[in-house]
Design a protein around this motif. Sequence first.
Motif, mmCIF file in Angstrom:
data_model
loop_
_atom_site.group_PDB
_atom_site.id
_atom_site.type_symbol
_atom_site.label_atom_id
_atom_site.label_comp_id
_atom_site.label_asym_id
_atom_site.label_seq_id
_atom_site.Cartn_x
_atom_site.Cartn_y
_atom_site.Cartn_z
ATOM 1 N N LEU A 101 59.662 -2.831 11.965
ATOM 2 C CA LEU A 101 59.995 -3.640 10.798
ATOM 3 C C LEU A 101 60.338 -2.789 9.582
ATOM 4 O O LEU A 101 61.082 -3.217 8.713
ATOM 5 N N LEU A 102 59.791 -1.601 9.517
ATOM 6 C CA LEU A 102 60.060 -0.700 8.395
ATOM 7 C C LEU A 102 60.062 0.725 8.930
ATOM 8 O O LEU A 102 59.167 1.117 9.683
ATOM 9 N N TRP A 103 61.086 1.466 8.526
ATOM 10 C CA TRP A 103 61.194 2.861 8.979
ATOM 11 C C TRP A 103 61.868 3.641 7.860
ATOM 12 O O TRP A 103 63.074 3.701 7.758
ATOM 13 N N GLN A 104 61.058 4.216 6.982
ATOM 14 C CA GLN A 104 61.577 4.955 5.829
ATOM 15 C C GLN A 104 60.839 6.289 5.694
ATOM 16 O O GLN A 104 59.882 6.411 4.933
ATOM 17 N N PRO A 105 61.284 7.306 6.419
ATOM 18 C CA PRO A 105 60.643 8.615 6.293
ATOM 19 C C PRO A 105 61.117 9.357 5.044
ATOM 20 O O PRO A 105 62.223 9.140 4.542
ATOM 21 N N TYR A 106 60.258 10.222 4.549
ATOM 22 C CA TYR A 106 60.597 11.243 3.558
ATOM 23 C C TYR A 106 61.207 10.660 2.280
ATOM 24 O O TYR A 106 62.290 11.043 1.862
ATOM 25 N N GLN A 107 60.511 9.736 1.660
ATOM 26 C CA GLN A 107 60.973 9.143 0.407
ATOM 27 C C GLN A 107 60.338 9.874 -0.770
ATOM 28 O O GLN A 107 59.123 10.075 -0.805
ATOM 29 N N LYS A 108 61.159 10.257 -1.738
ATOM 30 C CA LYS A 108 60.670 10.972 -2.913
ATOM 31 C C LYS A 108 59.934 10.013 -3.839
ATOM 32 O O LYS A 108 60.416 8.919 -4.141
ATOM 33 N N VAL A 109 58.739 10.440 -4.288
ATOM 34 C CA VAL A 109 57.956 9.619 -5.208
ATOM 35 C C VAL A 109 58.554 9.708 -6.607
ATOM 36 O O VAL A 109 58.830 10.796 -7.115
ATOM 37 N N ASN A 129 50.514 11.184 -5.026
ATOM 38 C CA ASN A 129 50.713 12.370 -5.851
ATOM 39 C C ASN A 129 52.149 12.408 -6.356
ATOM 40 O O ASN A 129 53.083 12.122 -5.600
ATOM 41 N N GLU A 130 52.321 12.769 -7.612
ATOM 42 C CA GLU A 130 53.671 12.935 -8.127
ATOM 43 C C GLU A 130 54.361 14.096 -7.414
ATOM 44 O O GLU A 130 53.721 15.051 -6.995
ATOM 45 N N ASN A 131 55.671 13.974 -7.282
ATOM 46 C CA ASN A 131 56.502 14.989 -6.610
ATOM 47 C C ASN A 131 56.211 15.089 -5.122
ATOM 48 O O ASN A 131 56.591 16.067 -4.481
ATOM 49 N N ALA A 132 55.517 14.084 -4.577
ATOM 50 C CA ALA A 132 55.237 14.086 -3.143
ATOM 51 C C ALA A 132 56.358 13.378 -2.387
ATOM 52 O O ALA A 132 57.209 12.704 -2.966
#
Length: 768
Positions: free
Chosen positions: A707-715, A344-347
């Motif tokens: 290996l990957l830890w990226q919380p709360y990334q803006k779309v 979703n946009e703005n997610a």
Amino acid sequence: MKVKSKALFSIILFMGLNFSMAQNLIHLAVDQPFYFSGQEMRLSFLLVDVITKVKSESNEIVYIVLKNNAQGNIIEKKVFAKKGIGELSVQIPGDTKSGFYELIAYTNHLKNFGPESYYRKKVAIYSPDYNAELKSNQLVSEITFSPEGGRLLANVACRVAYEHNKECSNLNAVLVEDQQKEILSVELSNEGTGSMVFKPKATHTYHLKHTCIEGAERLFPLPKVENEGYSLSVLQRGQKTQFIVRSSNNSPKNDSIKIIGYQRNYKVFEVKGKIKKDYFLVEINNQDLPSGVINFILLNESDEVEGNRMVFNASALRESLNFNIETEALSTRQATKVEIENYNENALISAYVLSKESYEGFNKLSDGLLTFSDHYFDSTPLKLDQIRDMDSRMIMESKKYKKLPDTFIPTRYFPKEKYFLMRGNLLDDKPLPDTTTSFFFVPQINTIYQLKIDGSGFFEEAILFEYYGKQEIPFLLMANDHQFKNPRIVSNDFEVQTKYNLAQGLPWSDYHKTAQVEFNAKQQIDGVYNYYNDSKEGKNNDASTFDISQMLPEPDATFKLDEYVAFGSMEETIKEIIVGLSVRKKKGEKIVRIFEENWLKFYGLDDEYIFDSNPLILINGRPSNPEQLLALNPADVEEIKLISDFEKLLKNRPFGIGGIVLVKMKENIELPDVNNFDFFKTTGVTESKEKENIKITSNIPDMRSTLLWQPYQKVSATSAPAFEFTTSDRPGEYVILIEQIDENGHISYATKNIKVSFTGLVKNDKPD
């Protein structure tokens, strides 16, 4: 909405109210299921609306504390949440002892609602040399019970939830009455949590009989049957939830009752009615309730708690998220990409890739990895793929919270804006005066904050400057003629109490032991290759850089001592030269006072009153006391200035109704001990810097399990979200977890298993 009894009723939904104060809660993600002393802990946090779960746009300071009762606070940090999002990397001290610790996060705004509104998480930390016996494989039967609504009521059908050792291969049990009569066969859930329904009788006792593999048969007692009272049960049917209150045969029939729903300590639902015949029923749409865990409490007409029932409302969940990965069979040190499809946009999207063991370890903690929502409670996580047992889980949790939340009334209201609070306690070896004026000298912005502190010593003041790292802010105290003996100010920014039981023994398994071996090996490798990160925290500011001259009005009098006859002491110099400054003796001590005719005219006061006020004495810009002033050698003093006009002081600066004395020393004069004023030791903000996911470029063995830890990334509005990661030298099974929260607070997630095979190190790379 339907009410199937003919009772008078009223329903209040709090969803539509303006929660102007109860806005934000904190959700926090950590990168490991447990840690070792000396290991880096990565945290990301998100501020969300308490009801809608929509991300906050506010800029706030988040306080983060890691503590237990034995070692106290081992980590104290402040970090900015910019538009509701922030992150932090901290090093767990190397001397941290093994045990459970509580991770607590809160904001100044959350102080309005008390400690119940803080984020809390139980964290296991092991010392690198921790050793314990591995758990025995011998299984024993352990079963605990919780009746729905909190009680077994005579002659009322009741659902009873249970928890048992799910490792037992024998899932057959029998409910017995009075330890003899078998009345119900029960097949225990293979997930460890389940429920059974039966109608207990008055004066009888009930047990569940069970044997775990080839152990001795055991009887597990259910709670005592009660003859009077009410029961509360909940049925979730599609998008509806029914609340049913039943009374025993011995209970009055026209009593008023009330059901109140709380999420955390916020009221979100209330219904009132009367028992008719033997029951009361109300039905509500799930969309009218907030998502996550809600605790419904049943009160009688005297507002006494009769029971409670927790409910997990999944109305805001969306499980349609999909993603693609280039290949699900990867080799070590292989780069790949994860692409999200139906976003979703703005997610906001969070992406994690971690070992299967770590993933399962997270799911045994209190919040799991679904950090966007309220899908957690105090014991073990609520897994969305086990919805069929969710009601049983909720009933088991209910017995811990059979009371109304504590009402917390703040003494001050803290808004959500970004600001610092200077918070501490003034202490002394003798009783404090009723009022103390404290001056805090802040070199960063070259200003002075003046606070009034009452006899309790506690102060809390919003300040409008940013400071970073560990700080020592010089301060000066004034309290008429009160002489402080050993004054000190202790910061209590991070004074917070633990909630969980941290005295439990740590779990220890082959998985923990393997992780310990890998951690110790990494520590040795990092030491050899000098592969570490320096601290980025700000250094202590030198208080000597404080220049008060830029802040002060023009002096009312200036005395250049070289223009006068020299005297042997400062006391004589003041008496003979410095007009308007006086040295008096009071109660056996010498005091310095400013005397100025305009003060008397302004107040219409007599001479005696004017000498009850302390001047602010600054020697080369440093706060000093009268003893230090009188100890100076007049030959070393270049000039003395007085600011004594009360109207001028009142108009320009807030400090000192006793005026200001400025002493400038000659160049190259080594001052006597005039720097012995006190320091307020406090902690500023830790600057958060976004950490990139590791790209392997050397032959240093890489044993990362995350290996990957990226919380709360803006779309992005222009491109589909994608995440790149590189596998480590650690083969095995891994799990990709993607979470999304849209602008309406709706949550979706997806997982996928991948396998990493070992192919050896890259031969062409050279060590760093």
